[in-house]
Enzyme design. Structure first.
Site, mmCIF file in Angstrom:
data_model
loop_
_atom_site.group_PDB
_atom_site.id
_atom_site.type_symbol
_atom_site.label_atom_id
_atom_site.label_comp_id
_atom_site.label_asym_id
_atom_site.label_seq_id
_atom_site.Cartn_x
_atom_site.Cartn_y
_atom_site.Cartn_z
ATOM 1 N N LYS A 126 0.863 -1.175 0.000
ATOM 2 C CA LYS A 126 0.000 0.000 0.000
ATOM 3 C C LYS A 126 0.899 1.224 0.000
ATOM 4 O O LYS A 126 2.056 1.150 0.398
ATOM 5 C CB LYS A 126 -0.876 0.031 1.252
ATOM 6 C CG LYS A 126 -2.176 0.757 1.034
ATOM 7 C CD LYS A 126 -3.163 -0.137 0.314
ATOM 8 C CE LYS A 126 -4.377 0.608 -0.184
ATOM 9 N NZ LYS A 126 -5.427 -0.324 -0.602
ATOM 10 N N ASP A 166 -6.636 4.119 -4.815
ATOM 11 C CA ASP A 166 -7.406 3.887 -3.592
ATOM 12 C C ASP A 166 -8.115 5.223 -3.365
ATOM 13 O O ASP A 166 -8.297 5.989 -4.320
ATOM 14 C CB ASP A 166 -6.477 3.497 -2.424
ATOM 15 C CG ASP A 166 -7.237 2.919 -1.226
ATOM 16 O OD1 ASP A 166 -7.527 1.719 -1.229
ATOM 17 O OD2 ASP A 166 -7.551 3.685 -0.282
HETATM 18 O O1 2IT Z 1 -7.886 -1.868 -1.434
HETATM 19 C C1 2IT Z 1 -7.658 -2.320 -2.581
HETATM 20 O O2 2IT Z 1 -7.725 -3.521 -2.818
HETATM 21 C C2 2IT Z 1 -7.315 -1.365 -3.622
HETATM 22 N N1 2IT Z 1 -7.263 -0.162 -3.352
HETATM 23 C C3 2IT Z 1 -7.001 -1.829 -5.021
HETATM 24 C C4 2IT Z 1 -5.601 -2.326 -5.124
HETATM 25 C C5 2IT Z 1 -5.177 -2.670 -6.523
HETATM 26 O O3 2IT Z 1 -3.964 -2.918 -6.665
HETATM 27 O O4 2IT Z 1 -5.980 -2.725 -7.442
#
Ligand code: 2IT
Length: 449
Positions: A126, A166
């Protein structure tokens, strides 16, 4: 509880007590997987759990950008590469003023198990920044994204780490981030980011995938209960990308979202958010993401200011789809008292641990966990990576079919894992056990580090 699990939780509390969201997710996941640790004494010898709660790598960086008046501003950028045992690091970027190391770590930890559940080869990560996108001009957003990527580009890549969106990061931001990556590296490596525009390698269905996937998962739960989605009324919080996808797919399948909550209060539309109202949500959000009252004014429906819709009785399903810790004990008590059977988490960690435990203990309720329910988003990101590396494009129907299949398997894997441990139809424990197992096995097989 297993003594090793308890000691790791204690260790995390002591060491990271100043990171409450991270401690919260560690407690939730580790207490769920304790029965598996009982069966695998080799985990303790390899100190698997203390390794698993420590990010493989996490860094901050300075992001300087100038506003439209030429004033310089400085923000903190983050990337938390939590676990790469089963694939390149993968996870979204969040741009929101309340972003802290704790939030980055909780999201990276959750992402590790969620990505594992998709069955695709993606590790957990993240990132983001405490940058506030609210009220910024398009040019300011672009300069911020360019500066952010200039600091990050050396540490990511299609086989290294693949960021996505996100909260606060959507198609526009991904476009600016990708443009800067390409400019700096001088290569066409569009597999470095997902959630891209369709003209440069984005996957069809990606913007809707989290919401659609949540509804497909819900359908599996309903099927298990001998029920169907037809005619169901749903109360949600949040009407961002994810909430919108839920509204749209629910309407398509003969259900409807009749309550939705925003930062300023909640809306009650007994006819449901269907048809052209779906377009209006997009319009309203683009103008002002902080207020949903204009919807009530336009359609002449009820608006309750400064309140959440948790506890309303005339619905069949609750789906918190806004943000972490949206549902606390006080709301959970109202939800339980409403008699509504289904509580389907969608946002990452939308329920505090005590509230979640309380809801799970209600005999009349079925609780589904976000790391399974919202995994369709990152699953389609995985499909976007596949399309990019194969240099091909799947149709919307192809992507949607694969998404449906993945959500079905996630539900079934959770059911099977819970049953294996004699827990019955326990979707929360099942998702943790199933997600954990693959990562644990990969780490055990790859030796100590
Ligand atoms: O919380 C999540 O799964 C996302 N924000 C998407 C992450 C992604 O790599 O598509």
């Amino acid at each position: 509880m297993n003594a090793y699990v308890a000691s790791v939780i204690e260790n995390v509390k002591k060491k990271y007590g100043h990171e409450p969201e991270f401690v919260q997710t560690v407690e939730e996941v580790l207490s769920s997987i304790a029965p598996m640790v009982d069966k695998h004494p080799e985990y303790e010898k390899a100190d698997l759990l203390n390794r698993m709660v420590e990010p493989e790598r996490m860094f901050t960086f300075r992001v300087v950008w100038t506003d439209d008046n030429g004033q310089a501003h400085t923000n903190t950028g983050y990337r938390c590469q939590f676990n790469g045992a089963i694939g390149p690091y993968k996870g979204g970027l969040r741009f929101q003023p309340n972003v802290t190391p704790s939030i980055m770590k909780f999201l990276g930890f959750e992402q590790t198990f969620k990505n594992s559940l998709t069955g695709l080869p993606m590790g957990g990560a993240k990132g983001g920044s405490d940058f506030d996108p609210a009220g910024k001009s398009d040019a300011e957003i672009m300069r911020f994204c360019q500066s952010f990527m200039t600091a990050l580009y050396r540490y990511i890549g299609p086989d290294i780490d693949v960021p996505a969106g996100d909260m606060g990061v959507g198609g526009r931001e991904i476009g600016y981030l990708y443009g800067q990556y390409r400019r700096l590296k001088g290569v066409w490596e569009n597999g470095v980011l997902t959630g891209k525009g369709f003209t440069y390698g984005g996957s069809l269905i990606r913007p809707e995938a989290t919401g659609y996937g949540a509804i497909y998962y819900l359908q599996e739960v309903l099927k298990h209960e001998g029920d169907s989605i037809e005619g169901k009324r749903i109360a949600i919080s949040g009407y961002g990308n994810v909430g919108w996808g839920i509204m749209k797919k629910a309407a398509e399948l003969g259900a409807k979202v009749t309550y939705f909550a925003g930062p300023d209060g909640y809306i009650h539309d007994p006819d449901g958010v269907v048809g052209e109202k779906l377009d209006y949500i997009l319009e309203m959000r683009a103008k002002d993401p902080m207020h949903c009252k204009p919807y009530a004014d336009k359609y002449g429906v009820e608006f309750v200011p400064n309140a959440k819709c948790w506890g309303v009785k005339d619905v069949d399903i609750y789906m918190p789809a806004a943000t972490q810790n949206d549902v606390r004990m006080e709301s959970a008590e109202k939800i339980a008292a409403s008699g509504v059977k289904y509580y389907i988490e969608v946002a990452n960690m939308p329920t505090t641990n005590d509230a979640l435990e309380f809801l799970r203990s209600q005999k009349h309720m079925i609780v589904a966990p976000s790391k399974a329910v919202n995994a369709g988003g990152v699953a389609v990101s995985g499909l976007e990576m596949s399309q990019n590396s194969e240099r091909l494009v799947w149709t919307a129907e192809e992507v949607d079919e694969k998404l449906k299949g993945i959500m079905k398997v996630i539900h079934q894997m959770s059911v099977d894992a819970a049953e294996e441990y004699g827990l019955g139809y326990d979707l929360v424990s099942g998702a943790n056990l199933a997600g954990f197992k693959k990562v644990a096995t990969a780490m055990m097989e790859q030796g100590l580090f």
